[in-house]
Each structure stands twice: as C-alpha cells, then as structure tokens.
Scaffold this motif. Structure first.
Motif: not given
Length: 185
Positions: A167-185
């Motif tokens: 139904d949906s997906v979360q897209v993230s940009v990750i550096k190590g364990g840190q999430v730099l960007y995330t959004n749900e589509y």
C-alpha cells in the motif's frame, strides 16, 4: 502379445513426445531476459527523442524477467518496462510524474505486481553525504542501493510479487545509522 507390447511402446513414446513438445511450447511463451544489446538499442532510440536516461536495471525474476529504465525530460520523470517473449520485445510506459525541483528526492514507480521505484535525487548534499538509498515496506522488507557521487538516478526493485499487496513505501537516504532524509509514498 508382441503386437500389443509394440503398440504400448508406440503410445508411450507418443505421450513422451507430446509431453516434451507441450513443455517447450509453453516455455517459449514465457518471458525471457533481455540482452544488454537489446536494452542499449532501446535506450539509444529513446535518447534520440530527447530523453535523459538516468538508470537501467535488469530484474531477473524467474517467471517475469524484465528491464526497468528510469528517464527524465525537461518536465517529467518516468519509467519504461521492457519485456521479451516469443512475440518480441514489448515496451510499457510506467508512471510519469512532473519534476519538482524544490523536492530533494522525486519518486516514480509501482507498488502492484513486482514493486519497483525509480528515484531521482536532486539534492546534492544527500548525494554527497548519503551512503544508501532505501525503500522499506510495512512488513519490514527493504531494498537498498549504495549512493554514488556521480549518479542521481536509482532503481530499487523486488524480484518477486509479494504475497501481500503493497500500500505504501518509505524512501530514505541513510548515512551509517543516521537517516538524512525520509518520506512515505
């Protein structure tokens, strides 16, 4: 008795031949992997029509191998899906979205069938600092690709159709364990 035995052997041989023929006829109707040359020919043809090809990827699904092509032009971001069967190469246009240069990441794709996303990263900071771009579904399934400094387009795809529709997906940009960007589509 010898005649009936010979007749049985002939019938058995006939059944075996029919079985093998049916198998090969059925398997010729299935989809096949596209060669690198076939994909490159398609890409060259699309470049002539003023499309920028951001990424291409072959999906080696057992029952439905196909190629995904992520492209953009001046106003839109979209995908093509290429399949190959005994009928030849078929081209399907995926979802197109308008390009919004204010968004750090643009996403196109489909969650039905074999889920895939075409991702276009426009924010240079995310490209320079991010290590991975990842899609994650509600059930915890993740697909991840490493970010390259010279690449803005990525294709993330599962190899099979999931048992439960997405139904949906979360897209993230990750550096190590840190999430730099995330959004749900």
């Amino acid at each position: 008795m010898a005649l009936s035995r010979n007749l049985k052997l002939v019938l058995l041989s006939l059944l075996i031949v029919i079985g093998f023929s049916s198998y090969f006829l059925y398997s010729n109707n299935n989809y096949k992997m596209l060669s690198k040359r076939e994909i490159n020919d398609f890409i060259e043809d699309k470049r002539k029509s003023n499309l920028s090809i951001l990424k291409e990827e072959s999906v080696k699904s057992r029952f439905n191998p196909h190629a995904l092509i992520l492209y953009k032009n001046d106003t839109k971001l979209g995908t093509y899906i290429l399949t190959k069967s005994r009928k030849g190469i078929q081209e399907y246009k995926g979802v197109e979205v308008p390009i919004d240069k204010t968004l750090p990441i643009q996403v196109t794709g489909a969650l039905s069938g074999v889920p895939y996303l075409g991702i276009y990263i426009t924010n240079n900071k995310l490209i320079q600092e991010g290590k991975y771009v990842e899609m994650e579904f509600e059930d915890g399934t993740k697909v991840r690709k490493q970010i390259s400094l010279d690449q803005k387009g990525y294709i993330l795809s599962e190899n099979t159709t999931p048992e439960v529709p997405r139904d949906s997906v979360q897209v993230s940009v990750i550096k190590g364990g840190q999430v730099l960007y995330t959004n749900e589509y």
